[in-house]
Design a protein around this motif. Sequence first.
Motif, PDB file in Angstrom:
ATOM      1  N   THR A  34      48.898  40.915  26.000  1.00  0.00           N
ATOM      2  CA  THR A  34      47.694  41.722  25.746  1.00  0.00           C
ATOM      3  C   THR A  34      46.455  40.830  25.785  1.00  0.00           C
ATOM      4  N   ALA A  35      45.345  41.427  26.178  1.00  0.00           N
ATOM      5  CA  ALA A  35      44.052  40.707  26.170  1.00  0.00           C
ATOM      6  C   ALA A  35      42.943  41.731  26.391  1.00  0.00           C
ATOM      7  N   PRO A  36      41.748  41.425  25.904  1.00  0.00           N
ATOM      8  CA  PRO A  36      40.620  42.337  26.163  1.00  0.00           C
ATOM      9  C   PRO A  36      40.084  42.242  27.588  1.00  0.00           C
ATOM     10  N   ILE A  37      40.449  41.159  28.296  1.00  0.00           N
ATOM     11  CA  ILE A  37      39.920  40.943  29.655  1.00  0.00           C
ATOM     12  C   ILE A  37      41.096  40.753  30.614  1.00  0.00           C
ATOM     13  N   LEU A  38      40.994  41.393  31.796  1.00  0.00           N
ATOM     14  CA  LEU A  38      42.007  41.208  32.853  1.00  0.00           C
ATOM     15  C   LEU A  38      41.293  40.837  34.153  1.00  0.00           C
ATOM     16  N   LEU A  39      41.732  39.731  34.767  1.00  0.00           N
ATOM     17  CA  LEU A  39      41.195  39.334  36.072  1.00  0.00           C
ATOM     18  C   LEU A  39      42.216  39.692  37.153  1.00  0.00           C
ATOM     19  N   ASN A  40      41.750  40.406  38.145  1.00  0.00           N
ATOM     20  CA  ASN A  40      42.598  40.792  39.273  1.00  0.00           C
ATOM     21  C   ASN A  40      42.354  39.820  40.418  1.00  0.00           C
ATOM     22  N   THR A  41      43.203  38.792  40.486  1.00  0.00           N
ATOM     23  CA  THR A  41      43.114  37.813  41.585  1.00  0.00           C
ATOM     24  C   THR A  41      44.425  37.842  42.368  1.00  0.00           C
ATOM     25  N   ASP A  85      34.954  45.499  56.199  1.00  0.00           N
ATOM     26  CA  ASP A  85      33.749  44.719  56.497  1.00  0.00           C
ATOM     27  C   ASP A  85      33.998  43.219  56.410  1.00  0.00           C
ATOM     28  N   ALA A  86      35.265  42.834  56.239  1.00  0.00           N
ATOM     29  CA  ALA A  86      35.667  41.419  56.183  1.00  0.00           C
ATOM     30  C   ALA A  86      34.991  40.655  55.041  1.00  0.00           C
ATOM     31  N   LEU A  87      34.566  41.389  54.021  1.00  0.00           N
ATOM     32  CA  LEU A  87      34.029  40.754  52.811  1.00  0.00           C
ATOM     33  C   LEU A  87      34.961  41.065  51.648  1.00  0.00           C
ATOM     34  N   PRO A  88      35.042  40.163  50.653  1.00  0.00           N
ATOM     35  CA  PRO A  88      35.953  40.428  49.535  1.00  0.00           C
ATOM     36  C   PRO A  88      35.404  41.488  48.577  1.00  0.00           C
ATOM     37  N   VAL A  89      36.256  41.907  47.671  1.00  0.00           N
ATOM     38  CA  VAL A  89      35.825  42.647  46.486  1.00  0.00           C
ATOM     39  C   VAL A  89      35.712  41.620  45.363  1.00  0.00           C
ATOM     40  N   MET A  90      34.561  41.560  44.730  1.00  0.00           N
ATOM     41  CA  MET A  90      34.379  40.561  43.667  1.00  0.00           C
ATOM     42  C   MET A  90      33.340  41.062  42.675  1.00  0.00           C
ATOM     43  N   GLY A  91      33.757  41.118  41.413  1.00  0.00           N
ATOM     44  CA  GLY A  91      32.826  41.562  40.378  1.00  0.00           C
ATOM     45  C   GLY A  91      33.517  42.504  39.422  1.00  0.00           C
ATOM     46  N   PRO A  92      32.729  43.108  38.506  1.00  0.00           N
ATOM     47  CA  PRO A  92      33.336  43.989  37.507  1.00  0.00           C
ATOM     48  C   PRO A  92      33.834  45.297  38.104  1.00  0.00           C
ATOM     49  N   SER A  93      34.887  45.822  37.483  1.00  0.00           N
ATOM     50  CA  SER A  93      35.400  47.151  37.841  1.00  0.00           C
ATOM     51  C   SER A  93      34.335  48.201  37.548  1.00  0.00           C
ATOM     52  N   HIS A  94      34.393  49.313  38.308  1.00  0.00           N
ATOM     53  CA  HIS A  94      33.491  50.425  38.016  1.00  0.00           C
ATOM     54  C   HIS A  94      34.113  51.415  37.050  1.00  0.00           C
ATOM     55  N   THR A  95      35.435  51.330  36.884  1.00  0.00           N
ATOM     56  CA  THR A  95      36.095  52.341  36.044  1.00  0.00           C
ATOM     57  C   THR A  95      36.529  51.803  34.687  1.00  0.00           C
ATOM     58  N   THR A  96      36.738  50.478  34.598  1.00  0.00           N
ATOM     59  CA  THR A  96      37.485  49.962  33.460  1.00  0.00           C
ATOM     60  C   THR A  96      36.782  48.763  32.839  1.00  0.00           C
ATOM     61  N   PRO A  97      36.209  48.916  31.652  1.00  0.00           N
ATOM     62  CA  PRO A  97      35.556  47.776  31.005  1.00  0.00           C
ATOM     63  C   PRO A  97      36.554  46.634  30.781  1.00  0.00           C
ATOM     64  N   GLY A  98      36.110  45.428  31.031  1.00  0.00           N
ATOM     65  CA  GLY A  98      36.972  44.263  30.808  1.00  0.00           C
ATOM     66  C   GLY A  98      37.787  43.859  32.016  1.00  0.00           C
TER      67      GLY A  98
END
Length: 382
Positions: free
Chosen positions: A192-199, A310-323
């Motif tokens: 468990t954690a308040p923050i999840l990074l999707n890498t 568009d050959a660019l990554p997705v990077m930054g905060p989620s739009h649906t899920t805080p943390g």
Amino acid sequence: MTTAADVLILGGGGAGCSAALHLARRGVRVILLERGLVGSQASGVNHGGVRQQGRHPAELPLAIRGRRMWDDMAALVGTNAEFEATGHLKLARNATEEEDLLRWNAMAAEYGIVPRMIGRNAIRADHPYFSDSVIAGSLLEEDGSANPRLLTPAFAKAARAAGATLLERHPVTGMTRAGDGFVVEAGGKTFTAPILLNTAGFWGGEVAAQFGEVVPVTPLSPNMMVTEPLPLFCAHNLGVVGGDVYLRQISRGNVILGGGRGESDPAIPASRPLPAPTFSAMERAIEILPHLAGAMVIRSWTGIDGGLPDALPVMGPSHTTPGLFHAFGFSGHGFMLGPVVGAVLSELVLDGRTDVALEGFDIGRFARQDAPEADIWKTRLE
Ligand SMILES: Cc1cc2nc3c(=O)[nH]c(=O)nc-3n(C[C@H](O)[C@H](O)[C@H](O)COP(=O)(O)OP(=O)(O)OC[C@H]3O[C@@H](n4cnc5c(N)ncnc54)[C@H](O)[C@@H]3O)c2cc1C
């Protein structure tokens, strides 16, 4: 048994291991969960190109900051992963391609990046091994290459030394947001954690979908090969406009080259190169470097990266899920970026901001209804 952390990281490629290091160094309790071994997917099998040249303007500020990190890599992780600023020489084979080089150089100058154009006569004099099909080149001397096998394990080792927990052979099989944080199941354990990074690389699309964010990510498998050792001819990392072939010669003499696509099944996951693209990449290489004719290819391979339209990554905060923060879909050019992506993620988590423009990487861009415009800067492979 449930283990609590401050930050959970899903995926131990270059991005995830760098994030683990940067967070741990700032005193954060980090647990990274990796299905296989760290760096065993795209981050460990790529071409090793470390280049700013040819990048989309949206990605250039990140690449510029990322390139600076390569100069201090040994201080950061104990090795420079054989990085050498050999220069990246991008070749033009006709007038249209030459215009493409000039247009990119004019754009990049606004960011302080100034490659040197080499015209027909100078390229003949400096590089006599090129055929007449090469009419010009653009050399960015500070670009270069590194050994992908070395980089991510070095980040993992440094992250562990800084106090992070990196668990290999821990496939994530479930994740939910509950209460103030995330509950993640991996390797028969609960975290468990308040923050999840999707890498999670290509698989980052599946993670995003779990939280209601649909990203049109497809498996991207650049077809790679390496020749027997050949007499040394060129230290530069070589590419062509359009990216249909790219190559570099390592100091032992082997030429590592890529072009076209292999095939892959991300569900297994497994990937393999294909004969037809291997032959045609070699043919294109011989067109510009005739002395490669007859060189023996001793191995070929591919891997799985996440490709976006568009050959660019997705990077930054989620739009649906805080943390929840995403960094995936590097579309065939994220090896060089791995170190800086982890640094930027740590800043987003701990400071709520970073100094690099991330607008072009916003996950919401795929849901917008406006028709995609033709993009002259669309980033190509090496
Ligand atoms: C053949 C090839 C050549 C390339 N050449 C270059 C180049 O020259 N220069 C350049 O800059 N880039 C290059 N790239 C692109 C670059 O390798 C990638 O963009 C970059 O490595 C992606 O890093 P990542 O950390 O996002 O993903 P990855 O390295 O794919 O790491 C993601 C990790 O997440 C893990 N994971 C996924 N799902 C789960 C789960 N459910 N549970 C636990 N773990 C999970 C995976 O096992 C994987 O280890 C190339 C890529 C390939 C394939």
